[in-house]
Write an enzyme that holds these catalytic residues in place. Structure first.
Site, PDB file in Angstrom:
ATOM      1  N   GLU A 173       3.268   5.514  -2.514  1.00 15.64           N
ATOM      2  CA  GLU A 173       1.988   5.608  -2.486  1.00 15.64           C
ATOM      3  C   GLU A 173       0.697   5.517  -1.770  1.00 15.64           C
ATOM      4  O   GLU A 173      -0.336   5.170  -1.974  1.00 15.64           O
ATOM      5  CB  GLU A 173       1.376   5.582  -4.349  1.00 15.64           C
ATOM      6  N   GLU A 292       8.010  10.845  -8.640  1.00 16.06           N
ATOM      7  CA  GLU A 292       7.197  10.362  -9.343  1.00 16.06           C
ATOM      8  C   GLU A 292       6.621  11.357 -10.164  1.00 16.06           C
ATOM      9  O   GLU A 292       5.958  12.625  -9.427  1.00 16.06           O
ATOM     10  CB  GLU A 292       6.113   9.325  -9.031  1.00 16.06           C
TER      11      GLU A 292
END
Ligand code: AHR
Length: 502
Positions: A173, A292
């Site tokens: 991320e 995710e």
């Protein structure tokens, strides 16, 4: 009663089922590792301190890959803190979760656990506070055959044979301002490309995942993918997508339709990625690692990181899942499967205690959350090819997504055994729906089983004492005329229908 109709045909193939769709995630976060997979004082702990009860649940869940060690955690992680004699490992502050990391578990322990769990490790390297050299050193430690400092170090630490880890995430991320070492797309794209190039010089068998967006709502989504891949298209294999879905203001109808958002997100990532492919005039396709995804009550009390102290393994992100949450998890699995031509791998985040299908008491009991069941069933029964289904279903209105079909479904077909599995959700809050499944294209078939997971109270959650009260049960409302199978899907339900050759 409203009706839906589903036509199946073995030649409507989207793609082969990718086993890697059924991955999960273990992060050094809260009690996922300590008290979750690792709990030396537990009565079922083995010689490495791994809980046997958790390992049994993990095997039952039917996981392919497990992403490790983070997550936000990895962006400040020094992997070498977690190797060598445990009593000499340093404790460190983990800035991501405001916790203290004792480093009792590191790469060597994780690989031992993964082997016991029969899962493939998917490792992430730190591209937040670190870079190319550390990624290469870690890779040499993991996969080197000997004769170099790091591969010999692994041997001295007790692992003679290389781990042969081939699935690697290039950071985590990196688009998120919360990420330690957050970067612009160009900065990250260059770093990902150079890290990938150097890692491939060390080991040419790797599948490398560049960080895509941490969610479809982030402002940079779309531009991020384009800029990152303009820098790294030739060096990487997959781009990640992360998506968490949560109930807003008690708007259950919209929440149940969360997969509409996942569908759009996947399609938009594909569009962004393929734009770069076209502009660069490449034939290679970059697919998605949806590494995710889950339901997460992000703003709930359970998700607030400690502020004033630095606890070891605090209780964090321990969401208790309801029947409706399980239905949404099932519908997100349907979305991932429907897009199997472009989603190569996925990881339910996470595995134990932290927004997880498996819960434990540290030193005590363990149990399955409601969300365990759709994952376990899809992982077990989605075999062979993913089939595109022709579905007509009643439509209802939602505040967030407008009109949505009340039923969503996907099917798989195993050409070898002839087994067919249909996975379907009914997103209506009140109405049962009869779905007519037309199986003529398969010739003579028989019903193996039809199960449903539902409850008159969609908000029902389970605890350690009531865990068995929510589970898939045989669906009594089926009728079969040899070519069309009719199944009543209760409101707010996850359903699996299995057929075999007659
Ligand atoms: O899964 C919990 C967190 O969600 C991960 O650490 C991070 O990557 C994401 O924001």
């Amino acid at each position: 009663m409203p009706h839906a109709r589903l036509s199946l045909d073995p030649s409507f193939v989207v793609a082969p089922v990718s086993r890697q769709t059924f991955g999960t995630f273990v992060e050094h976060l809260g009690r996922c590792v300590y008290g979750g997979i690792h709990d030396p004082g537990h009565p079922t702990a083995d010689e490495d301190g791994f809980r046997g009860d958790v390992l049994a649940f993990v095997r039952e869940l039917g996981i392919s890959t497990v992403r490790y060690p983070g997550g936000n955690f990895v962006s400040g992680y020094r992997w070498e803190d977690g190797i060598g004699p445990v009593d000499q490992r340093p404790a460190r502050r983990d800035l991501a979760w405001h916790s203290t990391e004792p480093n009792t578990v590191g790469l060597d322990e994780f690989v031992r656990w993964a082997r016991k769990a029969r899962v493939e490790p998917m490792m992430a390297v730190n591209l937040g506070t670190r870079g190319v050299q550390d990624a290469v050193d870690l890779l040499d430690y993991a996969n080197g055959t000997g004769g170099s400092f790091h591969s010999d170090l692994r041997k001295r630490n007790g692992a003679e044979d290389p781990y042969d880890i081939t699935f690697w995430c290039l950071g985590n991320e990196m688009d998120g301002p919360w990420q330690i070492g957050h970067k612009t797309a160009r900065e990250y794209g260059r770093l990902a490309a150079e890290t990938a190039r150097a890692m491939r010089m060390m080991d040419d068998r790797l599948t490398l995942v560049a960080c895509g967006s941490s969610g479809s709502a982030i402002e940079t989504f779309g531009t991020w993918e384009r800029e990152v891949l303009e820098e790294s298209y030739d060096e990487v294999d997959l781009i990640s997508a992360h998506g968490y879905y949560w109930e807003e203001n008690g708007d259950l109808a919209s929440f149940l339709a969360s997969a509409v958002e996942m569908d759009h997100f996947i399609e938009d990532v594909v569009a962004s990625v393929d734009h770069v492919r076209a502009a660069k005039k490449r034939s290679k396709r970059i697919n998605i690692s949806f590494d995710e995804w889950n339901v997460w009550y992000l703003n709930g009390d359970a998700s607030q990181a400690p502020k004033n102290d630095w606890p070891v393994a605090p209780t964090l992100l321990e969401d208790q899942y309801s029947v409706a949450d399980a239905v949404v998890v099932g519908s997100l699995l349907i979305s991932l499967l429907k897009h199997s031509d472009r989603v190569a791998s996925a990881s339910l985040a996470q595995l134990v205690n932290v927004i997880a299908p498996i819960m434990t008491e540290t030193g005590g009991r363990s149990w399955r959350q409601t969300t365990f069941h759709p994952f376990a069933q899809a992982s077990r029964f989605a075999v062979g090819d993913v089939l595109r289904v022709e579905l007509t279903a009643p439509v209802h209105e939602t505040a967030k997504y407008g009109d949505v079909p009340g039923v969503d479904a996907v099917a798989t077909h195993d050409p070898e055994t002839g087994e067919v599995a249909v996975f379907a959700v009914n997103r209506s809050l009140t109405e049962p729906v009869t779905i007519a499944i037309d199986t003529r294209a398969f010739g003579e078939s028989r019903l193996v089983e039809a199960t449903q997971l539902s409850n008159p109270d969609p908000y029902l959650t389970v605890t350690v004492d009531t865990a068995d009260s929510v589970a898939p049960l045989a669906n009594p409302d089926t009728s079969w005329d040899g070519t069309v199978l009719s199944v009543v899907l209760p409101p707010v339900s996850w359903n699996v229908v299995r057929l075999a050759r007659a």
